[in-house]
Structure formats: C-alpha cells, structure tokens
Design a protein around this motif. Structure first.
Motif, short mmCIF file in Angstrom:
data_model
loop_
_atom_site.label_atom_id
_atom_site.label_comp_id
_atom_site.label_asym_id
_atom_site.label_seq_id
_atom_site.Cartn_x
_atom_site.Cartn_y
_atom_site.Cartn_z
N ASP A 165 0.83 -1.21 0.00
CA ASP A 165 0.00 0.00 0.00
C ASP A 165 0.87 1.25 0.00
O ASP A 165 0.59 2.23 -0.70
CB ASP A 165 -0.92 0.01 1.23
N ILE A 166 1.92 1.23 0.80
CA ILE A 166 2.81 2.40 0.89
C ILE A 166 3.60 2.57 -0.40
O ILE A 166 3.81 3.69 -0.88
CB ILE A 166 3.75 2.24 2.10
N LYS A 167 4.03 1.47 -1.00
CA LYS A 167 4.77 1.54 -2.26
C LYS A 167 3.91 2.13 -3.38
O LYS A 167 4.41 2.82 -4.26
CB LYS A 167 5.27 0.15 -2.64
N LYS A 168 2.60 1.85 -3.33
CA LYS A 168 1.70 2.44 -4.34
C LYS A 168 1.64 3.95 -4.19
O LYS A 168 1.61 4.68 -5.19
CB LYS A 168 0.29 1.84 -4.17
N GLU A 218 6.09 9.72 -7.31
CA GLU A 218 7.15 9.76 -8.32
C GLU A 218 6.60 10.04 -9.71
O GLU A 218 7.16 10.83 -10.47
CB GLU A 218 7.91 8.43 -8.30
N GLU A 219 5.49 9.41 -10.04
CA GLU A 219 4.89 9.60 -11.37
C GLU A 219 4.39 11.02 -11.57
O GLU A 219 4.34 11.52 -12.70
CB GLU A 219 3.73 8.61 -11.56
N ASN A 220 4.01 11.68 -10.47
CA ASN A 220 3.48 13.05 -10.57
C ASN A 220 4.50 14.10 -10.12
O ASN A 220 4.14 15.28 -9.95
CB ASN A 220 2.21 13.17 -9.73
N ASN A 221 5.76 13.66 -9.97
CA ASN A 221 6.85 14.57 -9.59
C ASN A 221 6.51 15.40 -8.35
O ASN A 221 6.73 16.61 -8.28
CB ASN A 221 7.19 15.51 -10.76
N ILE A 222 5.96 14.71 -7.35
CA ILE A 222 5.63 15.37 -6.09
C ILE A 222 6.72 15.03 -5.08
O ILE A 222 6.83 13.90 -4.60
CB ILE A 222 4.26 14.90 -5.56
N GLY A 223 7.55 16.01 -4.79
CA GLY A 223 8.72 15.78 -3.94
C GLY A 223 8.44 15.96 -2.47
O GLY A 223 9.10 16.79 -1.81
#
Length: 305
Positions: free
Chosen positions: A31-34, A40-45
């Motif tokens: 769940d956390i990896k999702k 990462e896919e949305n470039n949210i740092g």
C-alpha cells in the motif's frame, strides 16, 4: 526522512512490535509503495513527514478509479496505520488520513461447500496420479482432508511440521498469524489420510527431501515445502473437474469447517479457538450463514420457551 527509510522502519515495527506474519507485512508495504509510485509519477517531492492530506486524498481519488471499494478501503486502512506509526514515533504531529473516510462496504459472507460437495471435490482426486514416480494423489487427498478437517489457513497448512502432529493425543499444533500457536483437534479420518501420505508416499525412495525440509509435512516433487500458489492450483483444478460454478479456494474449506461445526451446534467460542481468530467478532460472521442456529439456541435454552 526518506520514504524507503520510513518503510523499512515500519516493516520492522510490524514484525517485532505487532508480531505480524511476513504476508501481512508485505501487504502493508505494498500500500505504501503504491503511494510512493504515485508521488514519483506526478513529480511530487514530498517526504513522509511533509506529505499533506490533500496529496494523500489525490492519491486515493486516483486509486478509486482502478480498484473496487473493498480494495480501496484496505489501502486507506494500510496508509492510516503507517502514518499512525510515524505520529507515534514523533516524526509527524498528525495523520494526513484523519479526515479521510473509507468507502462503505457490505460484509461479504464467505463461500462454503456442503458436506456432499466436500466429498465430491475430494472424490475427483486421482489417487493413482504420479509425478516422477511419486504418488501426488494421496498427498493431495491428505492436503484437502487437513484443510477441511482442521480448518487451517493455507499458510498454516504449508508450514505444518511432522513434529506438530500429536495423533495419540488427538491434536495438531498450528502456527498461525503473528506466529501464534494453537492446538487444534484432529479427527481419526484426517489422521488416517495424513498417515497414508506420511508413511507410504513421503518415505518413497523417489521422494527426495531437501536439506532444511526434513520436518516439513507436505512436500513438492523436489522435496521442498509447497507454495500457497500450488495449493490454490490443486483446489482450482479439482473444482473445474467437478464442474463447480461457485468460486472455490483453499479458504473455502476453512469456511466450510466453521459453518458445519456451527450447524452441528458447536459454540462460537470453541470455533474461535480452533480457527485462531483473535476476536470473536470475526467468528460471528458464520452466524450470518446459518441463522437457524440462533433459533435453535433460543428454543433449547430460553427459560420461557
């Protein structure tokens, strides 16, 4: 704090502090990896410390497009547990899922088999079936008889040891979730089929036993512990052979075990202990399967009947 570091610490907490099985730990971690992949896919740092409720809500909204309500609820529950851990360890001051509600889901009643269907399914086993000269038919019959006869989970079955068999006393020792052990009664007919496999098949010269698996009861043809997937495959193939339309899995035998005990007037507390349920509310689902049991109890025990 980086995500991978937080995830590693959390998995260690689940193992040591909460005593969860590796399967449960892997499920929580998934769940956390999702969530990490979403960031990462949305470039949210954002880190586990700085992630906001709005971002988590966005992740859940996107996830809801891909999974059903039950899976969505499980993911929310897993993430809530993770962030509760971070709050507990003083990494965060609040849980970003505090105001996020899980979707309403109905309580799913488990599929069960009648006694006739149990016999029909086991009757489909080819007792002469061999693989590399090893009789896997007798092994498969012993497996299904044990799943049903003792109400075991798949993980409990594949981890069963020869040293866990106390047939003279009429019990087997089962290691369940969180490595919690319990003793489960085993009836003579189940003992009979286990002994046939153990004494005639498992000791066959062609059955190799790999190092480290000398005490493992059920072995594959290579002499190692069977996998969960293999048990599912055995059950699925037999269900197809029997022409069953309902969804059948190894867990169906466990549900049937509990339901049949209840139908024969076993009390819930005893069923709870045999199944290894931590809470009796989990066991109570079987009452919903057979409401006639409640009527029978009232008719028999009510003082003003």
């Amino acid at each position: 704090m980086k995500w991978q570091h937080a995830l590693k610490d959390y998995q260690l907490y689940l193992k040591i502090e909460r005593g969860l099985s590796q399967n449960s730990i892997d499920s929580y971690a998934l769940d956390i990896k999702k969530l990490i992949c979403f960031l990462e896919e949305n470039n949210i740092g954002l880190s586990p410390i700085t992630i906001s409720p709005e971002v988590v809500q966005g992740f859940i909204y996107e996830t809801a497009k891909l999974v059903n309500a039950r899976s969505q609820s499980r993911i929310i529950s897993g993430l809530r547990s993770f962030f509760n851990y971070l709050v507990f360890e003083d990494y965060r001051t609040s849980n970003p899922l505090e105001l996020i509600e899980s979707p309403k889901i109905g309580r799913k009643l488990p599929d069960t088999l009648s006694m006739e269907e149990i016999n029909q399914l086991i009757g489909e086993i080819d007792l002469a079936q061999e693989t590399n000269g090893i009789n896997i038919g007798e092994r498969n019959r012993a497996i299904l008889e044990t799943l049903y006869g003792c109400g075991l989970r798949v993980s409990e079955l594949i981890n069963l040891k020869i040293s866990d068999l106390f047939f003279d006393e009429g019990f087997i020792k089962v290691t369940g979730k969180g490595d919690k052990q319990r003793f489960v009664p085993i009836v003579p007919i189940t003992q009979k089929y286990i002994n046939i496999y153990k004494n005639e098949v498992r000791t066959h010269p062609k059955q190799k036993i790999q190092a480290g698996f000398e005490d493992t009861l059920f072995l594959n043809r290579r002499g190692k512990q069977l996998t969960r997937a293999m048990i599912f495959t055995i059950v699925k193939q037999l269900a197809e052979k029997a022409g069953f339309k309902k969804s059948i899995s190894p867990h169906t035998f466990r549900h049937s075990f509990a339901t049949h005990l209840l139908q024969n007037h076993a009390d819930l507390r005893s069923i709870q202990l045999m199944l290894g349920h931590e809470s009796i509310t989990t066991t109570e689902i079987y009452v919903h399967l057979d409401k006639s049991h409640l009527t029978a109890v009232v008719e028999k025990y009510h003082p003003r009947k």
